[in-house]
Design a protein around this motif. Structure first.
Motif, mmCIF file in Angstrom:
data_model
loop_
_atom_site.group_PDB
_atom_site.id
_atom_site.type_symbol
_atom_site.label_atom_id
_atom_site.label_comp_id
_atom_site.label_asym_id
_atom_site.label_seq_id
_atom_site.Cartn_x
_atom_site.Cartn_y
_atom_site.Cartn_z
ATOM 1 N N LYS A 20 0.818 -1.223 0.000
ATOM 2 C CA LYS A 20 0.000 0.000 0.000
ATOM 3 C C LYS A 20 0.848 1.268 0.000
ATOM 4 O O LYS A 20 0.396 2.317 -0.459
ATOM 5 C CB LYS A 20 -0.962 -0.005 1.190
ATOM 6 C CG LYS A 20 -2.028 -1.060 1.065
ATOM 7 C CD LYS A 20 -2.919 -1.066 2.292
ATOM 8 C CE LYS A 20 -3.773 -2.313 2.268
ATOM 9 N NZ LYS A 20 -4.458 -2.521 3.538
ATOM 10 N N SER A 47 -10.086 6.644 0.600
ATOM 11 C CA SER A 47 -8.760 6.339 1.161
ATOM 12 C C SER A 47 -8.864 5.333 2.296
ATOM 13 O O SER A 47 -8.094 4.371 2.352
ATOM 14 C CB SER A 47 -8.085 7.611 1.679
ATOM 15 O OG SER A 47 -7.760 8.463 0.620
ATOM 16 N N ILE A 50 -9.584 1.848 0.999
ATOM 17 C CA ILE A 50 -8.400 1.242 0.387
ATOM 18 C C ILE A 50 -7.442 0.739 1.460
ATOM 19 O O ILE A 50 -6.930 -0.380 1.383
ATOM 20 C CB ILE A 50 -7.711 2.248 -0.559
ATOM 21 C CG1 ILE A 50 -8.591 2.491 -1.790
ATOM 22 C CG2 ILE A 50 -6.323 1.769 -0.960
ATOM 23 C CD1 ILE A 50 -8.195 3.689 -2.629
ATOM 24 N N ALA A 55 -5.132 -4.343 -1.211
ATOM 25 C CA ALA A 55 -5.042 -3.461 -2.376
ATOM 26 C C ALA A 55 -4.037 -4.003 -3.380
ATOM 27 O O ALA A 55 -2.962 -4.471 -3.011
ATOM 28 C CB ALA A 55 -4.634 -2.053 -1.938
ATOM 29 N N ARG A 70 -9.157 -3.840 -5.447
ATOM 30 C CA ARG A 70 -9.028 -4.200 -4.039
ATOM 31 C C ARG A 70 -10.022 -5.287 -3.679
ATOM 32 O O ARG A 70 -11.026 -5.477 -4.355
ATOM 33 C CB ARG A 70 -9.196 -2.988 -3.123
ATOM 34 C CG ARG A 70 -10.591 -2.399 -3.119
ATOM 35 C CD ARG A 70 -10.621 -1.087 -2.321
ATOM 36 N NE ARG A 70 -11.969 -0.553 -2.296
ATOM 37 C CZ ARG A 70 -12.844 -0.741 -1.298
ATOM 38 N NH1 ARG A 70 -12.507 -1.443 -0.244
ATOM 39 N NH2 ARG A 70 -14.054 -0.226 -1.362
ATOM 40 N N ASP A 83 -13.523 -1.650 -7.035
ATOM 41 C CA ASP A 83 -12.684 -0.559 -7.531
ATOM 42 C C ASP A 83 -11.648 -0.986 -8.564
ATOM 43 O O ASP A 83 -10.569 -0.400 -8.653
ATOM 44 C CB ASP A 83 -12.003 0.164 -6.357
ATOM 45 C CG ASP A 83 -13.001 0.830 -5.429
ATOM 46 O OD1 ASP A 83 -14.112 1.144 -5.887
ATOM 47 O OD2 ASP A 83 -12.676 1.029 -4.240
#
Length: 149
Positions: A20, A47, A50, A55, A70, A83
């Motif tokens: 990440k 944010s 995630i 991720a 993700r 996403d």
């Protein structure tokens, strides 16, 4: 293998990585902000989502963020794929297929028996990996899809 362990895969100079700290959050938030599924979600909420997921950053040969996806998961039985995107400049090179294939086959999620998602525009991509439409998600035409393994 744990969901917090960093994994990496390479193909044709591109890399998928679960670190990440490598994510270009500005690029990701800009791209997600333009999507039908996340445009009404605040950057802070995106944010946080995630950072609390597994991720998958997709990077071009020059190291730039080329795509993202993700998994929201309990690591044992269930995951929600979300996403997933490829930047327009990198589309048409089977990178979306590779990203989904990597996510579905990630050894960190090997015990997960059910992966679900919702989409209104990429059904054939997901069906290629065994996802089946199990119902409508909303009035905007999104379909809920499921992969049982």
């Amino acid at each position: 293998m744990s969901v917090t362990e960093i994994s990496s895969w390479t193909r044709h100079g591109f890399e998928i990585n679960t670190d990440k700290s490598r994510l270009d959050m500005d690029s990701i938030l800009k791209m997600l902000g333009a999507t039908y599924w996340a445009r009404d979600v605040s950057p802070d909420a995106l944010s946080t989502s995630i950072l609390n997921s597994r991720a998958y950053g997709l990077y071009s040969p020059d190291g730039e963020q080329a795509g993202f996806g993700r998994m929201v998961t309990d690591i044992t039985r269930f995951a929600w794929m979300s996403d997933v995107y490829i930047l327009p400049i990198h589309r048409g090179n089977a990178l979306g297929k590779w990203l989904v294939e990597t996510m579905v086959n990630d050894p960190a999620l090997a015990s997960v028996t059910r992966i679900m998602l919702s989409t209104n525009d990429a059904h054939s991509l997901y069906q290629h990996f065994g996802f089946k439409i199990i119902g409508s998600d909303d009035e905007q035409g999104r379909q809920t899809m499921q992969l049982k393994r």
